[in-house]
Scaffold this motif. Structure first.
Motif: not given
Lengths: 137, 388, 314
Positions: B148, B151-153, B155-156, B159, B252, B257-262
């Motif tokens: 998971a 997966a968050m990366f 998905q981005r 996109h 991290m 998830y809180y930096r750059d464009d992921m």
């Protein structure tokens, strides 16, 4: 067997106390003897699931014990006319039920005994028993 | 400068399984024996040991089991699978600086039959350590498995660059094709098609089951010594041309998830820049790459971060078998962690050595330099190994 | 949300619900005595002996004279463990109507028995029930409630009334009880650097750390401003709106405390920081990058509140 006659009873007479240990056996056996199979009177888990602390006496038993308390005192010759009970806190298994009573009226041959059944939480049953005793021999 | 000062002189491994039936310490000892035998060295000649902070076997315990005597160097590398090449980097530094002459690097676990990294662990957010606090921004919502987190990366990335699940699937197909002809691989003889990948169930959308590496029991050990000494040993060595560790800004563990464009892996960019700089090589000088493949999407990102293709171009690079054995850059000829085994990246380093020696079952022709990477999504590491 | 919130308060005198209850009570009372089935067994020695034994009653008069203890009146017509309920009684409808509008609690308050004579061995008694009265609503220690009163009369085969009983119960609306919830298994670690965030969430505020000196916003928060090294921390309350920056739909493996599939997203706030949270009130297939969301606070157990994100209407 000792039995009271009407003339042996005075207004204000105090009945001997009766203390009943409410063991699970007492609660369950009386519930079954009164044909009351509601789980709160025999199933601890069921009673707790409904928010009760434990299994507790059913009302038919309360009425039966009030009757027994008074006739223990009068002996077999008494005829019970009425039992009026106001119901209070539950009488849980593990508690002790203490009956006290006082004669509060003697009128037209009918004797009224005020009865109180207390448990640790307070009054379980308070009320009156009206009865008739045999007249002087 | 670390360049070419040390070499990997021996590799060893246990069998790769789903249930080893042995303790993790025994697995470690078996792999170390195998690596020392491969190098033609006696345990008594080892004076340094390096492993992962996550390894359950202390260096001294492994030393006792295999008869290694005095140690003058021991070190542990943090951040899960990101430690893999880092163990070799630390060993090479120790050898280059004289801290030790011969260093054993190892990783041993029963990751499938014991504690499984892929399973949720409610204790992840339980302690107010810096990592526990970091996890606490994610775990309470149920975002608590490696699949998971990745997966968050992914998905981005899809996109931003228009990549698709099929693009990820091509990585899985390539790895399983390679594993199919590797007898040591768990998935030996079991290739898959893109259709099978597309039909596999969702794990954490956009990742399917076949985007996720397997879980394995096993151990791998490596022997690092000076490049000079390695020349006199039993087998030909793989020279450590470059070694690097890397963490990005705002890094991290798995949840940056809180930096750059992921859509990138800045920590791998750090590693790549260091490797090219130290080696003086360019992507064109690499004949085969071992890219950490716990989850398929990060193989695409690594190709971009390491400069094998431009940003957002990895999907095109993968087309038509681009990373398969006969493609423009064969990636993970052993089948990677998707196909061979999940030994936290250590088995990939062993394959790189085989490719340099020319002894791999899926040998790439004319290998002079192999690039190896370690765990992705975490602070990581990398190596360039070369023929002597 | 309580299922009653969209209804008129039935506990208020004069409301339509209150009128309906009283109308039903009057109707049921008008039915008069409704006769039930006859007792399964006639008055008999074994049941009397069993009863006396259980009560500890040693009065010999009953078995000597072949009469039943008067307080046993109701016992003869009790239902058994498996015997079907007797005929529909006029009390039942009133009880059901009270249950239906939330007066689900019941406690007996009065039991008054009159014995015209003692029942004799061999007599088969039949009960008849009459609904007497519904009083209320009244405030009681147990909650708002109605007192329902009915009378049961036991007849001999001849039709002669042997005993009767007035019975009164309080049907009350149990006060909403705070049922302790299962602790939610996925708890955040909290320390002095992050407590302000979780305190805020409990108060319905989404707090984003700001530097008291340079004003830099930061999430996740930390002890020192990385911009100016200040340890003077403050926070800004975010407006609560955001945009989905990325998301996952979690299917497998099962996660404690969550029901798959569920969506977790990275949400970009207009204030300039990102935050992770669950997406709620939205089917997973409707979630997409760029979707406008608004924060919503979910009580996970007695202690933990989590900020979640729901679709925002355009």
């Amino acid at each position: 067997m000792r039995t009271l006659r009407e003339d042996q009873v005075e207004l204000g007479a105090v009945l001997p106390e009766l203390s009943i240990e409410l063991t699970p056996t007492v609660v369950v056996s009386t519930a079954l003897a009164t044909m009351d199979f509601t789980p709160v009177h025999h199933d601890v888990e069921g009673a707790r699931a409904q928010g009760s602390a434990d299994i507790f006496l059913n009302i038919l038993t309360t009425m039966g014990l009030v009757e027994r308390y008074v006739t223990d005192w009068t002996g077999p010759a008494a005829v019970i006319r009425r039992i009026n009970v106001k119901l209070g806190v539950p009488a849980y298994s593990g508690d002790r039920l203490l009956f006290t009573g006082t004669v509060t009226s003697i009128a037209s041959g009918e004797i009224t005994v005020e009865v109180r059944g207390k448990v640790s939480l307070g009054d379980h049953a308070t009320g009156t028993v009206a009865l008739v005793l045999p007249a002087r021999r | 400068m670390l360049r070419a000062r040390a070499a990997i002189a021996g590799i060893g491994a246990t069998d790769f399984s789903k249930d080893s039936g042995r303790s993790e310490l025994r697995l470690a000892a078996e792999a170390v024996f195998a690596a020392l035998d491969d190098a033609g060295l006696a345990p008594s000649e080892v004076d340094g040991m390096v492993t992962y902070t996550q390894d359950a076997n202390q260096e001294i315990a492994v030393a006792r089991e295999v008869g290694i005597g005095e140690l003058s160097f021991f070190s542990r590398v943090e951040y899960g699978g990101g430690a893999a090449c880092g163990t070799v980097a630390h060993a090479a530094m120790a050898v280059a600086t004289g801290m030790a002459d011969t260093v054993v690097c190892y990783r041993a676990f029963n990751e499938r039959s014991g504690r499984r990294f892929g399973q949720p662990d409610a204790r992840l957010g339980g302690q107010p350590s810096s990592q526990g606090l970091e996890m606490s921004w994610h775990v309470p919502y149920g975002l608590m498995t490696p699949a998971a987190w990745v997966a968050m990366f992914a998905q981005r990335y899809m996109h931003v660059y228009g990549a698709t699940s099929e693009d990820f699937g091509r990585v899985a197909v390539a790895m399983r094709r390679h594993a199919a002809t590797n007898p040591a691989a768990w998935f030996h003889g079991r290739p898959i098609t893109l259709a099978e990948h597309q039909a596999s169930r969702w794990i954490a959308e956009p990742l399917r089951l076949l985007d996720c590496c397997q879980e394995s029991d096993g151990a791998v050990a490596l022997v690092v010594t000076s490049a000079e000494r390695a020349r006199d040993l039993r087998r030909s060595a793989a020279v450590i041309t470059a070694a690097a560790q890397g963490a990005g800004a705002g890094q991290m563990m798995m949840t940056s998830y809180y930096r750059d464009d992921m859509a990138g892996l800045p920590e791998m960019s750090v590693v790549g820049r260091r490797l090219w700089e130290m080696s003086g090589l360019t992507p064109a000088d690499i004949q085969t790459a071992i890219l950490y493949d716990h989850f398929t999407p990060f193989v695409l990102t690594q190709l971009e971060e390491l400069g094998f293709c431009g940003r957002g171009e990895a999907a095109g690079y993968l087309q038509d078998g681009g990373i398969e054995l006969d493609g423009r850059l064969p990636v993970n000829p052993h089948g990677g962690q998707l196909g061979e085994a999940y030994i936290h990246g250590m088995n990939g380093i062993a394959e790189a050595v085989r490719q340099i020696r020319g002894t791999s079952v899926n040998q790439v022709v004319g290998v002079a330099n192999v690039l190896v990477t370690a765990g992705t999504g975490v602070p990581t590491s990398g190596l360039i190994l070369s023929a002597p | 949300m309580s299922p009653d919130t969209d209804r008129a308060d039935p506990g208020k005198p004069g409301t339509s619900t209150d009128r309906d209850l009283h109308e039903l009570a009057v109707k049921q009372a008008a039915l008069g005595q409704v006769r039930g089935a006859a007792a399964v067994d006639p008055v008999n020695v074994p049941m009397i002996r069993h009863w006396l034994d259980a009560m500890g009653d040693t009065n010999p008069v009953y078995l000597d004279q072949g009469i039943a203890p008067p307080a046993m009146a109701q016992v003869w017509t009790m239902q058994g463990v498996r015997r079907a309920a007797g005929q529909h009684s006029p009390v039942d409808d009133v009880m059901s109507a009270l249950d239906a509008v939330g007066f689900t609690g019941v406690v007996a308050t009065n039991c008054e028995q009159v014995y015209h004579r003692y029942a004799r061995l061999g007599e088969r008694l039949t009960s008849a029930i009459r609904f007497d009265d519904l009083a209320g609503p009244k405030r009681t220690a147990l909650g708002e409630g109605y007192f329902a009163t009915w009378t049961i009369t036991w007849h001999a085969e001849s039709g002669e009334a042997v005993a009767e009983m007035m019975f009164r119960v309080l049907k009350f609306r149990p006060p909403p009880r705070a049922v302790p919830r299962e602790p939610y298994p996925l708890r955040p670690a909290v320390n002095r650097d992050t407590a302000f965030f979780w305190d805020g969430v409990r108060q319905g505020e989404l707090r984003v750390q700001s530097c008291a000196d340079c004003g830099e916003l930061r999430h996740p928060p930390g002890p020192i401003c990385p911009h100016c090294r200040s340890a003077n921390r403050a926070y800004r309350i975010a407006g609560g709106e955001g945009t989905v920056y990325s998301y996952v739909v979690h299917h497998h493996p099962p996660v404690p405390g969550r029901e798959p599939p569920f969506v977790v997203a990275v949400v970009a706030l207009p204030e300039g920081v990102r935050i992770v949270g669950g997406i709620v009130d939205c089917p997973p297939e409707a979630v997409g990058i760029g979707m406008a969301v608004v924060v919503t606070y979910r009580q996970m157990d007695d202690e933990l509140v989590l900020p979640m994100w729901a679709p925002r209407e355009p």
